[in-house]
Design a protein around this motif. Structure first.
Motif, mmCIF file in Angstrom:
data_model
loop_
_atom_site.group_PDB
_atom_site.id
_atom_site.type_symbol
_atom_site.label_atom_id
_atom_site.label_comp_id
_atom_site.label_asym_id
_atom_site.label_seq_id
_atom_site.Cartn_x
_atom_site.Cartn_y
_atom_site.Cartn_z
ATOM 1 N N ASP A 182 -29.831 -26.374 -26.763
ATOM 2 C CA ASP A 182 -30.454 -25.982 -25.530
ATOM 3 C C ASP A 182 -30.756 -24.425 -24.893
ATOM 4 O O ASP A 182 -30.973 -24.415 -24.596
ATOM 5 C CB ASP A 182 -30.086 -26.875 -24.880
ATOM 6 C CG ASP A 182 -30.450 -28.149 -24.007
ATOM 7 O OD1 ASP A 182 -31.219 -28.921 -24.306
ATOM 8 O OD2 ASP A 182 -29.299 -28.966 -23.455
ATOM 9 N N SER A 183 -30.049 -24.134 -26.456
ATOM 10 C CA SER A 183 -29.147 -22.902 -26.661
ATOM 11 C C SER A 183 -29.168 -22.104 -28.136
ATOM 12 O O SER A 183 -29.009 -23.039 -29.054
ATOM 13 C CB SER A 183 -28.387 -21.664 -25.540
ATOM 14 O OG SER A 183 -26.695 -22.393 -26.707
ATOM 15 N N ALA A 184 -29.715 -20.902 -28.108
ATOM 16 C CA ALA A 184 -29.813 -20.214 -29.901
ATOM 17 C C ALA A 184 -28.354 -20.955 -30.268
ATOM 18 O O ALA A 184 -27.528 -20.930 -31.225
ATOM 19 C CB ALA A 184 -30.283 -18.683 -29.972
ATOM 20 N N LEU B 192 -45.603 -14.462 -38.703
ATOM 21 C CA LEU B 192 -44.839 -13.652 -37.762
ATOM 22 C C LEU B 192 -44.222 -15.221 -36.390
ATOM 23 O O LEU B 192 -43.814 -15.819 -37.215
ATOM 24 C CB LEU B 192 -46.488 -13.884 -37.027
ATOM 25 C CG LEU B 192 -47.246 -12.351 -38.143
ATOM 26 C CD1 LEU B 192 -48.649 -12.637 -36.959
ATOM 27 C CD2 LEU B 192 -46.313 -11.179 -38.337
ATOM 28 N N GLY B 193 -44.448 -14.907 -35.189
ATOM 29 C CA GLY B 193 -43.533 -15.272 -34.174
ATOM 30 C C GLY B 193 -42.160 -15.573 -34.812
ATOM 31 O O GLY B 193 -41.366 -14.183 -34.943
ATOM 32 N N VAL B 194 -42.180 -16.830 -34.562
ATOM 33 C CA VAL B 194 -40.523 -17.370 -35.121
ATOM 34 C C VAL B 194 -40.130 -16.445 -35.911
ATOM 35 O O VAL B 194 -39.079 -16.145 -36.212
ATOM 36 C CB VAL B 194 -39.996 -18.910 -34.415
ATOM 37 C CG1 VAL B 194 -39.103 -19.558 -35.188
ATOM 38 C CG2 VAL B 194 -40.314 -18.815 -33.087
ATOM 39 N N GLN C 190 -35.044 -16.468 -28.552
ATOM 40 C CA GLN C 190 -33.975 -17.067 -29.255
ATOM 41 C C GLN C 190 -34.033 -17.875 -30.851
ATOM 42 O O GLN C 190 -32.885 -17.524 -31.235
ATOM 43 C CB GLN C 190 -34.445 -19.247 -28.605
ATOM 44 C CG GLN C 190 -34.369 -19.347 -27.445
ATOM 45 C CD GLN C 190 -34.641 -20.842 -26.914
ATOM 46 O OE1 GLN C 190 -35.413 -21.188 -27.306
ATOM 47 N NE2 GLN C 190 -34.191 -21.680 -26.326
ATOM 48 N N ALA C 191 -34.954 -17.434 -31.881
ATOM 49 C CA ALA C 191 -35.297 -17.048 -32.756
ATOM 50 C C ALA C 191 -34.752 -15.785 -32.897
ATOM 51 O O ALA C 191 -33.914 -15.877 -34.229
ATOM 52 C CB ALA C 191 -36.953 -17.317 -33.881
#
Length: 178
Positions: free
Chosen positions: A161-163, A43-45, A22-23
């Motif tokens: 609920d979504s990007a 890192l990560g998101v 998503q990100a």
């Protein structure tokens, strides 16, 4: 105000995690809209949003912390080095015209809580704080049940609920600004 959106989220996810996917999409959508993506730079998101924007040729601003021994992610086009956590948080907040938070840990909770408090106390001008994912509805519901949080406080948040939905909320506020 420059069109910068800060993305908050956890550092402990890899490419297969839903929040990473998503990100990365958020980074792509915002870069396509000509918006600078700002993250904590690691890192990560943070990496995912940076990567998505970088893939589309967008500007990626990382607010990094000198105390960390880890190198920032390779997708940053610009870095601002800070010496303390609060200085880092202030930079993440004051530079941004909007915020999108994905699932994360205590760092993400701290970031969301500080932005929300600054909006609630009118320390910063109104701007979107979008919480992406069902996890946030549950967290806010629990906080609301056990803490003193009003309807007016809740009205400062947007849920997505979504990007695509999260970006639409943030980008719609830019359309209203001259």
């Amino acid at each position: 105000m420059e069109r910068i959106v800060t993305i908050f989220g956890g550092s402990r996810c890899d490419e297969s995690a839903q929040e990473y996917i998503q990100a990365r999409k958020i980074g792509q959508i915002l870069a396509d809209a000509g918006v600078t993506v700002c993250t904590g730079g690691y890192l990560g998101v943070m990496e995912a949003a940076s990567r998505g924007a970088h893939e589309r040729g967008g500007r990626v601003l990382g607010i990094v912390l000198n105390q960390f021994r880890t190198e920032p992610n390779r997708y940053l086009t610009d870095k601002v080095a800070t010496n303390h956590f609060y200085e880092r948080l202030q930079n993440l907040i004051t530079r941004s015209a909007g915020f999108i938070a994905l699932r994360g840990g205590m760092g993400t909770i701290s970031e969301v809580a500080l932005v929300w408090n600054k909006l609630q106390t009118k320390v910063i001008e109104p701007r979107p704080l979008v919480l992406l994912g069902d996890c946030w509805r549950k967290v806010i519901s629990c906080w609301r049940e056990h803490l003193v949080i009003s309807d007016e406080d809740i009205s400062l948040l947007s849920f997505a609920d979504s990007a695509e939905e999260a970006c639409k909320i943030v980008l719609s506020t830019f359309a209203k600004t001259p």
